[in-house]
Each structure stands twice: as structure tokens, then as C-alpha cells.
Design a protein around this motif. Structure first.
Motif, PDB file in Angstrom:
ATOM      1  N   SER A  57     -10.113  10.484   4.498  1.00 49.41           N
ATOM      2  CA  SER A  57      -9.711   9.569   5.553  1.00 49.41           C
ATOM      3  C   SER A  57      -8.817   8.483   4.964  1.00 49.41           C
ATOM      4  O   SER A  57      -9.120   7.926   3.915  1.00 49.41           O
ATOM      5  CB  SER A  57     -10.965   8.957   6.172  1.00 49.41           C
ATOM      6  N   LYS A 116       0.823  -1.199   0.000  1.00 50.75           N
ATOM      7  CA  LYS A 116       0.000   0.000   0.000  1.00 50.75           C
ATOM      8  C   LYS A 116       0.868   1.265   0.000  1.00 50.75           C
ATOM      9  O   LYS A 116       1.619   1.508   0.942  1.00 50.75           O
ATOM     10  CB  LYS A 116      -0.900   0.000   1.231  1.00 50.75           C
ATOM     11  N   SER A 148      -1.902  11.559   8.907  1.00 53.55           N
ATOM     12  CA  SER A 148      -1.246  11.239  10.172  1.00 53.55           C
ATOM     13  C   SER A 148       0.137  10.647   9.932  1.00 53.55           C
ATOM     14  O   SER A 148       1.082  10.925  10.683  1.00 53.55           O
ATOM     15  CB  SER A 148      -2.080  10.243  10.972  1.00 53.55           C
TER      16      SER A 148
HETATM   17  N1  LIG Z   1       1.797   1.510  11.136  1.00 50.24           N
HETATM   18  C1  LIG Z   1       1.109   1.253  10.007  1.00 50.24           C
HETATM   19  N2  LIG Z   1       1.207   0.048   9.418  1.00 50.24           N
HETATM   20  C2  LIG Z   1       0.535  -0.220   8.282  1.00 50.24           C
HETATM   21  N3  LIG Z   1      -0.249   0.647   7.645  1.00 50.24           N
HETATM   22  C3  LIG Z   1      -0.394   1.865   8.180  1.00 50.24           C
HETATM   23  C4  LIG Z   1       0.279   2.229   9.392  1.00 50.24           C
HETATM   24  N4  LIG Z   1      -0.044   3.509   9.686  1.00 50.24           N
HETATM   25  C5  LIG Z   1      -0.889   3.909   8.713  1.00 50.24           C
HETATM   26  N5  LIG Z   1      -1.101   2.939   7.802  1.00 50.24           N
HETATM   27  C6  LIG Z   1      -1.928   3.040   6.594  1.00 50.24           C
HETATM   28  O1  LIG Z   1      -1.628   4.262   5.973  1.00 50.24           O
HETATM   29  C7  LIG Z   1      -2.794   4.870   5.452  1.00 50.24           C
HETATM   30  C8  LIG Z   1      -2.869   6.314   5.907  1.00 50.24           C
HETATM   31  O2  LIG Z   1      -3.094   6.343   7.304  1.00 50.24           O
HETATM   32  P1  LIG Z   1      -3.240   7.708   8.097  1.00 50.24           P
HETATM   33  O3  LIG Z   1      -3.416   7.334   9.526  1.00 50.24           O
HETATM   34  O4  LIG Z   1      -2.127   8.607   7.766  1.00 50.24           O
HETATM   35  O5  LIG Z   1      -4.598   8.289   7.508  1.00 50.24           O
HETATM   36  P2  LIG Z   1      -5.209   9.719   7.769  1.00 50.24           P
HETATM   37  O6  LIG Z   1      -5.044  10.504   6.536  1.00 50.24           O
HETATM   38  O7  LIG Z   1      -4.647  10.292   9.008  1.00 50.24           O
HETATM   39  O8  LIG Z   1      -6.737   9.364   7.948  1.00 50.24           O
HETATM   40  P3  LIG Z   1      -7.796   9.904   9.031  1.00 50.24           P
HETATM   41  O9  LIG Z   1      -8.279  11.203   8.519  1.00 50.24           O
HETATM   42  O10 LIG Z   1      -8.874   8.879   8.995  1.00 50.24           O
HETATM   43  O11 LIG Z   1      -7.088   9.995  10.339  1.00 50.24           O
HETATM   44  C9  LIG Z   1      -3.958   4.023   5.917  1.00 50.24           C
HETATM   45  O12 LIG Z   1      -4.422   3.302   4.801  1.00 50.24           O
HETATM   46  C10 LIG Z   1      -3.405   3.095   6.930  1.00 50.24           C
HETATM   47  O13 LIG Z   1      -3.988   1.835   6.771  1.00 50.24           O
END
Ligand SMILES: Nc1ncnc2c1ncn2[C@@H]1O[C@H](COP(=O)(O)OP(=O)(O)OP(=O)(O)O)[C@@H](O)[C@H]1O
Ligand SMILES: [Mg+2]
Lengths: 258, 268
Positions: free
Chosen positions: B48, B26, B53
Motif C-alpha cells: 500500500s 517523497k 495508482s
Molecule cells: N496527488 C498526490 N499528491 C501528493 N502525494 C501523492 C499524490 N498521489 C499519491 N501520492 C503519494 O504517492 C504515494 C503512492 O500513492 P498510490 O496511490 O499510488 O499508492 P498505491 O500503491 O495505489 O497504494 P494502495 O494500494 O493503498 O492504493 C503515496 O505515498 C501517496 O501519499
């Protein structure tokens, strides 16, 4: 067949990978034990939770170990040899083997699991990440206090277990088998060797390290929510118990050949 | 846009180039570039799971990117050595999306953590650090009574505010907020927005916030950037976001399910 072999191959490689990461973690944790800053509040707190709070379970294990040893020995020896053989058997097996090993296995279940669950939860709720962003090294703040407590409190617990174990044997031999009380005490002192006690305490220190290091390693590296924390907890206890038995054999061999 | 032109003469506070990160197969970040000037308040928006993050964690050095560079005050964060990373981290305060409060400590000990335990910061007496903690709690709308509770005894929104107080307590130069107003009522959300604005204006801090709350974004941002498929696809000032002319941004800002961004959802 090929499938089967490749599965085994993958498993073995996986095991080596874990062993490598564990070795790295242990080296890192031990090196942090000697480098400031030290978090004395946490160290004192861990001495309390790992040492003092383990006393009941260790004491209970010890008293029944000594008692059952005396009971078992009573059938094996004649009326004539029993008064000296029972205390000898109890004091030698408790100080050399049963004190350190059984106490450590109990502590592995209690403390190892608790450490893995606590650090695992901190990992998956990002508390360990938060520690790092607050300029605090989680190795020093979380791991070092626990490892030091394991290293130093386990021998102390085993020393207490030795005394309680001997008392357990004493109670059974005097009140249940109705053997002479002073003969029991005198024979205990005669067969009490510094060497045996010290070897038991050295084992205890090593087992204390094993318990806390594996608890920390599994918790620190746990992944994926409640299920991951559960797996980390199980692994911490299982690996620690296996390693305790394994190291017990080699340490015994080391002490006997000396 | 004009903002970044005037700042171009001075070196940016944070400069991110070609950041890439994938987890297994991914791909999360795929050539993420952004420059943030000192005293700016950047808001990152995006769907999302788009990697917002993950970007903040890369910035803090908690996740190692696969490629790219992150310069903070001209020093390398992503590939630098551990000592350099720790020094840079001391300039930053982070509010985690889930709060990440230490549940073995009381609320005030959480807020004062950096003051009590942080390395390289001036250690101060506990009585004094408690005073500071209570002051910070008040600034996020929490009364002194909560100071001695444990985090588990607070509501979700209260935990969020304690986490916010903890992030700003050591008055860092760089503030990172991961969804600061999620889970708060509209009035409290606005109070927090004001707090963020005043932190940037009075302390001269540089802030990066992630939010889904467009009202909050408009209020706190001097600049808004949108993350989509691992890249920044649009950036501009808070007033430009309404009429960006970018179909992706339009769809996001106005919250429409029809548009170029297709979610993988099947109707029941
Ligand atoms: N430690 C990890 N191991 C594997 N995949 C991860 C890890 N951290 C994040 N991901 C993947 O990375 C992608 C982005 O995650 P992230 O938490 O940055 O989303 P986001 O933009 O902050 O979303 P939200 O607005 O819902 O918080 C997601 O698909 C998540 O499954
Ligand atoms: Mg997020």
C-alpha cells in the motif's frame, strides 16, 4: 524582523502565483466558450440552477433595498421635494449601483459557493479525472456551462432586481409615507435613464463572470479531502466578493468619465 | 518470461521506460520500466502506498511524470501534446480505486457516459445507449432496477461494479483496473475475475490490473509484476509467483510480516 519580512515576502509571492494561475485558468475557460463541442444539456441545466433558482434571494434583496432607500430618503427631504426626490434616489441608486452590486454579492454567496463545493468534491473524489479518461474535457463539460450561465443570467437577474427594487420603494412611499402614487411612477420614469440601466447590466455581466470563474477556479484546483473543499468554498465567496467591489469601483469610474 | 520473448518480435502495446515521479520530497516512482504486449493481462502487486495508482494515472496522462517515457502503440503519452494525449486516452478505459462515479448522473447515465458524451465516438440515441448500459450492468451482476438510481444509493461493492461497467462500456483496447475486486464478496469477486478474463480473451483487449487479492491475481494475470520502492523488482507468469525465489515477492504473496520488507509500525 527578518522573519517577519520574509513571511510577508512569501505571502506576496504566493498571491502573485495564485493571480498567475487564475489568469491562465480564465484565459483557458473563456477560449473554451467559443470552441465546440458544447454540452447543451449542461448549459441549460446551469441556466436553470444559476438563473432561475437565484430569483428568490435576488428578489428579496432588491425589494428591501428599494424599501429602505425610500425610508431613508424620507427623513432627508422636505415635504415639498420628497415626492420627486424619493423616486429619483431609488431608481438611480438601484439601477446604477445597488441592484447589480447587492444582487451579485448575494449570488456570490449562493452560486459561487455551490460551484466551488461541487467541483471541489468532484476533484477530490477523482470524478474530474474520470471525465478526462472518458474523452470529455472537464473545462467544456463543467466550467463553460457555469461561466456562460453567470455571464448571461446575472444581467437578467439584475434587470428583474431593478424592477423589484423600484417597486419596493413605491410600496414604502405610497403606503407608509402616504405620498402620491402616480407622482412616484411619473418621477421614476423621468429619472430612469437607459445609460444607468445599461451600465448596471454591464456590471452584472462582469460580476457574473467573476462569481462563476472564481467558483470554478477554486473548486477545480481544490486539494485534500473535505477540508480542501471547505477552503475552496470559502475562498470562492471571499475572493469573488472582494473582486466584485473592486471592479465595481473601476467600472463606475469608466462609465462616469465617458 | 517466455511470454515476453515470443512477443519481442512485434512492438509492445505499452512501453514504459525510466518513469520517475516524486511529490515534494517523497519519491514514488524511481525508474519504473515495463513492457506490455497486445492481448496481455498484467497484474501489478505491491504494498500500500508503493505508487501503483500513481503509475496508472501517469499512463492515462492525468499525472505528469518528472522523467521517463510512456509509449502507447508507439506514440508518446507522457510528453506528447494535448491532442495526442486525448487520442490515446480514447483507447483506454479506467476503473478508479474509489469508483469516481458522477454523482449528478444516474447509474445508467454513468455507464453510458462515453457513449452519450464522449468526443470522437459515434453518438447514439439515448434509448439505445440505455439498453447498452443495462446490458453492461447485467454483465457485472447488477439488475436493471439499479439503472435509474443515483450512485449514492448503492452499496460500496455495487458502486465498484458500476464503475467497472462504465470502464468496459465503450470496449476500449486497453483496460486499466485499480483494485477491481476490493470490497466484493468472494463469489462476486470471482464473477468479476471471469469478466476481466473474458474481456481480454474475447475482445482482445490489453489489461493492467492492480490488486492485493492473490486469488484474483492468479486468475486474471498472464503476467505478474511486483512494484517495490519505485521499481519493478520482479516479473513472471502467474504460476511462477508461488516459487519466485525472490524474498520480497515471497513475503508479499504469502502475506508474512517478517521478511525483507519492513513496515514502519511500532507495537502498541
Ligand atoms: N496527488 C498526490 N499528491 C501528493 N502525494 C501523492 C499524490 N498521489 C499519491 N501520492 C503519494 O504517492 C504515494 C503512492 O500513492 P498510490 O496511490 O499510488 O499508492 P498505491 O500503491 O495505489 O497504494 P494502495 O494500494 O493503498 O492504493 C503515496 O505515498 C501517496 O501519499
Ligand atoms: Mg492505489
Amino acid at each position: 524582523m527578518i522573519d517577519f519580512l520574509s513571511t510577508i515576502g512569501r505571502r506576496v509571492l504566493g498571491l502573485f502565483a495564485i493571480a498567475g494561475r487564475l489568469a491562465l485558468f480564465v484565459a483557458r475557460a473563456l477560449s473554451h466558450c467559443f470552441r465546440p463541442p458544447f454540452y447543451f444539456r449542461n448549459i441549460v441545466q446551469q441556466f436553470w440552477t444559476i438563473g432561475y433558482n437565484s430569483l428568490p434571494v435576488v428578489g428579496l434583496t432588491a425589494v428591501f433595498t428599494g424599501a429602505v432607500l425610500a425610508l431613508q430618503a424620507s427623513v432627508g427631504f422636505s415635504k415639498l421635494t420628497a415626492p420627486s426626490a424619493i423616486p429619483m434616489l431609488v431608481v438611480v441608486s438601484v439601477t446604477r449601483e445597488l441592484g447589480p452590486v447587492l444582487a451579485s454579492l448575494m449570488v456570490a454567496g449562493r452560486v459561487g459557493a455551490a460551484i466551488a463545493a461541487e467541483l471541489g468534491t468532484m476533484r477530490v473524489t477523482e470524478q474530474i479525472d474520470a471525465l478526462e479518461t472518458l474523452a470529455t474535457n472537464p473545462m467544456k463539460y463543467l466550467v463553460v456551462p457555469r461561466v456562460l450561465a453567470g455571464l448571461l443570467m446575472m444581467p437578467l437577474l439584475v434587470l428583474i432586481a431593478d424592477v423589484i427594487g423600484v417597486m419596493g420603494g413605491f410600496v414604502v412611499s405610497s403606503f407608509i409615507l402616504n405620498l402620491n402614487e402616480s407622482a412616484y411612477l411619473i418621477n421614476t420614469i423621468n429619472y430612469l435613464h437607459t445609460r444607468d440601466v445599461v451600465s448596471g447590466l454591464v456590471k452584472a455581466a462582469v460580476f457574473g463572470l467573476i462569481i462563476t470563474l472564481l467558483g470554478c477556479f477554486n473548486g477545480y484546483n481544490s486539494r485534500g479531502g473535505a477540508q480542501g473543499v471547505g477552503a475552496a468554498t470559502t475562498n470562492a465567496v471571499v475572493y469573488a466578493s472582494v473582486l466584485i467591489l473592486f471592479f465595481d469601483y473601476f467600472l463606475t469610474e469608466l462609465f462616469l468619465t465617458q | 518470461m517466455t511470454n515476453s520473448m515470443t512477443q519481442a518480435a512485434t512492438a509492445p502495446k505499452i512501453s514504459v521506460k525510466g518513469l520517475k515521479k516524486s511529490f515534494g520530497r517523497k519519491i514514488v516512482l524511481d525508474g519504473f520500466d515495463i513492457e506490455i504486449a497486445k492481448g496481455e493481462s498484467l497484474v501489478i502487486i505491491g504494498g500500500s502506498g508503493s505508487g501503483k495508482s500513481v503509475f496508472l494515472k501517469c499512463l492515462l496522462g492525468l499525472i505528469h511524470p518528472d522523467a521517463g517515457s510512456i509509449l502507447v502503440d508507439g506514440a508518446e503519452m507522457a510528453n506528447g501534446n494535448k491532442g495526442a494525449r486525448e487520442r490515446l486516452r480514447r483507447k483506454m478505459g479506467m476503473l478508479f480505486q474509489g469508483g469516481a462515479l458522477f454523482d449528478s448522473l444516474t447509474v445508467w447515465e454513468n455507464v453510458a457516459f462515453a457513449l452519450n458524451e464522449g468526443v470522437g465516438r459515434r453518438r447514439i440515441a439515448r434509448a439505445h445507449s440505455r439498453e447498452i448500459a443495462v446490458e453492461k450492468l447485467n454483465s457485472v451482476g447488477l439488475p436493471e432496477d439499479v439503472a435509474d438510481l443515483s450512485p449514492a444509493e448503492l452499496s460500496g461493492g455495487m458502486q465498484k461494479r458500476v464503475a467497472l461497467a462504465r470502464a468496459i462500456a465503450p470496449t476500449p483496447e486497453i483496460l486499466l483496473f485499480d483494485e477491481p475486486t476490493t470490497g466484493l464478496d468472494p463469489i462476486m469477486a470471482d464473477t468479476i475475475n471471469n469478466l476481466i478474463v473474458s474481456s481480454v480473451q474475447t475482445l482482445g483487449a490489453t489489461a493492467i490490473s492492480i490488486t492485493h487479492d492473490m486469488a484474483s491475481a492468479r486468475k486474471i494475470a498472464t503476467r505478474i509484476a511486483m512494484l517495490y520502492q519505485g521499481k519493478i523488482i520482479w516479473e513472471g507468469s502467474a504460476s511462477e509467483v508461488e516459487n519466485s525465489g525472490n524474498p520480497y515477492v515471497d513475503q508479499f504473496v504469502h502475506g508474512r510480516s517478517e521478511g525483507p520488507i519492513q513496515l514502519q509500525v511500532r507495537a502498541l
